[in-house]
Scaffold this motif. Structure first.
Motif, PDB file in Angstrom:
ATOM      1  N   UNK A 192      31.807  13.468 -57.230  1.00  0.00           N
ATOM      2  CA  UNK A 192      31.247  13.015 -58.635  1.00  0.00           C
ATOM      3  C   UNK A 192      31.485  14.256 -59.707  1.00  0.00           C
ATOM      4  N   UNK A 193      31.353  13.744 -60.885  1.00  0.00           N
ATOM      5  CA  UNK A 193      31.425  14.704 -62.000  1.00  0.00           C
ATOM      6  C   UNK A 193      29.912  15.185 -61.735  1.00  0.00           C
ATOM      7  N   UNK A 194      29.670  16.403 -62.623  1.00  0.00           N
ATOM      8  CA  UNK A 194      28.380  16.909 -62.764  1.00  0.00           C
ATOM      9  C   UNK A 194      27.345  15.744 -63.435  1.00  0.00           C
ATOM     10  N   UNK A 195      26.182  15.324 -63.018  1.00  0.00           N
ATOM     11  CA  UNK A 195      25.443  14.425 -63.504  1.00  0.00           C
ATOM     12  C   UNK A 195      24.087  14.873 -64.395  1.00  0.00           C
TER      13      UNK A 195
ATOM     14  N   UNK B  13      18.717  20.550 -65.840  1.00  0.00           N
ATOM     15  CA  UNK B  13      19.485  20.225 -64.294  1.00  0.00           C
ATOM     16  C   UNK B  13      20.827  19.527 -64.677  1.00  0.00           C
ATOM     17  N   UNK B  14      21.592  19.803 -63.570  1.00  0.00           N
ATOM     18  CA  UNK B  14      22.920  19.182 -63.372  1.00  0.00           C
ATOM     19  C   UNK B  14      23.228  19.223 -62.029  1.00  0.00           C
ATOM     20  N   UNK B  15      23.610  17.938 -61.423  1.00  0.00           N
ATOM     21  CA  UNK B  15      24.036  17.828 -60.090  1.00  0.00           C
ATOM     22  C   UNK B  15      25.201  17.147 -59.835  1.00  0.00           C
ATOM     23  N   UNK B  16      26.036  17.748 -58.845  1.00  0.00           N
ATOM     24  CA  UNK B  16      27.454  17.110 -58.587  1.00  0.00           C
ATOM     25  C   UNK B  16      27.428  16.799 -56.936  1.00  0.00           C
ATOM     26  N   UNK B  17      28.057  15.802 -56.651  1.00  0.00           N
ATOM     27  CA  UNK B  17      27.882  15.366 -55.221  1.00  0.00           C
ATOM     28  C   UNK B  17      29.329  15.161 -54.691  1.00  0.00           C
ATOM     29  N   UNK B  18      29.374  15.724 -53.440  1.00  0.00           N
ATOM     30  CA  UNK B  18      30.601  15.013 -52.645  1.00  0.00           C
ATOM     31  C   UNK B  18      30.234  14.149 -51.437  1.00  0.00           C
TER      32      UNK B  18
END
Length: 153
Positions: free
Chosen positions: A37-40, A144-149
């Motif tokens: 994902x892109x940074x959320x 805050x920013x979150x990215x995921x694999x």
């Protein structure tokens, strides 16, 4: 056993629309069995409820909730890519960025907001490797920013 979508509903949450990119990128990129994902950001209906730095205007508790919203937005992006969340075999890696005052050192606790939601939604498949990084500023002054694999079946 309930589906991830059912667990989200049981938590009293709704999967939002995928946030529109703020620049030149796509919300997800898939290669083989992995989806990145892109940074959320913690956007709710396109808006940030909290802005600023954690430890200077944003409390740790507010930041934990913002990380949870980021995770829900990442889940929305994953579902848009794969069709249904039961196709997610595992959340492999989470990277959380926390806009931090120089004296704030609780980034891991903040990113737990995201990690715990992945566990609640995906169970054992939600357990992941993770980084929690303090940064000076994030887009739109988000806290805050979150990215995921994620691995897909």
């Amino acid at each position: 056993m309930s589906t991830p979508e059912e667990r989200i509903s049981e938590l009293g949450l709704e999967i939002p629309e995928v946030a529109a990119p703020l620049a030149s990128y796509v919300p997800t990129a898939r290669t083989g069995s992995l989806v990145y994902t892109a940074g959320q950001l913690p956007l709710v209906k396109g808006e940030l409820a909290v802005v600023g730095k954690v430890g200077a205007g944003v409390t740790e508790e507010q930041a934990v909730e913002q990380a949870r919203i980021c995770a829900l937005n990442a889940i929305a992006a994953l579902r848009a890519e794969v069709g249904e969340l039961s196709r997610i075999a595992r959340i492999v890696k989470v990277v959380g960025f926390v806009a931090s005052d120089p004296g704030f050192h609780g980034q891991p606790k903040v990113v737990n907001g995201a990690s715990e939601l992945f566990g609640e939604v995906f169970g054992e498949a939600g357990r992941h490797a993770r980084s929690a990084v303090g940064v000076s500023v994030l887009p739109r002054d988000a806290a805050v920013e979150v990215e995921v694999i994620a691995e897909v079946r």
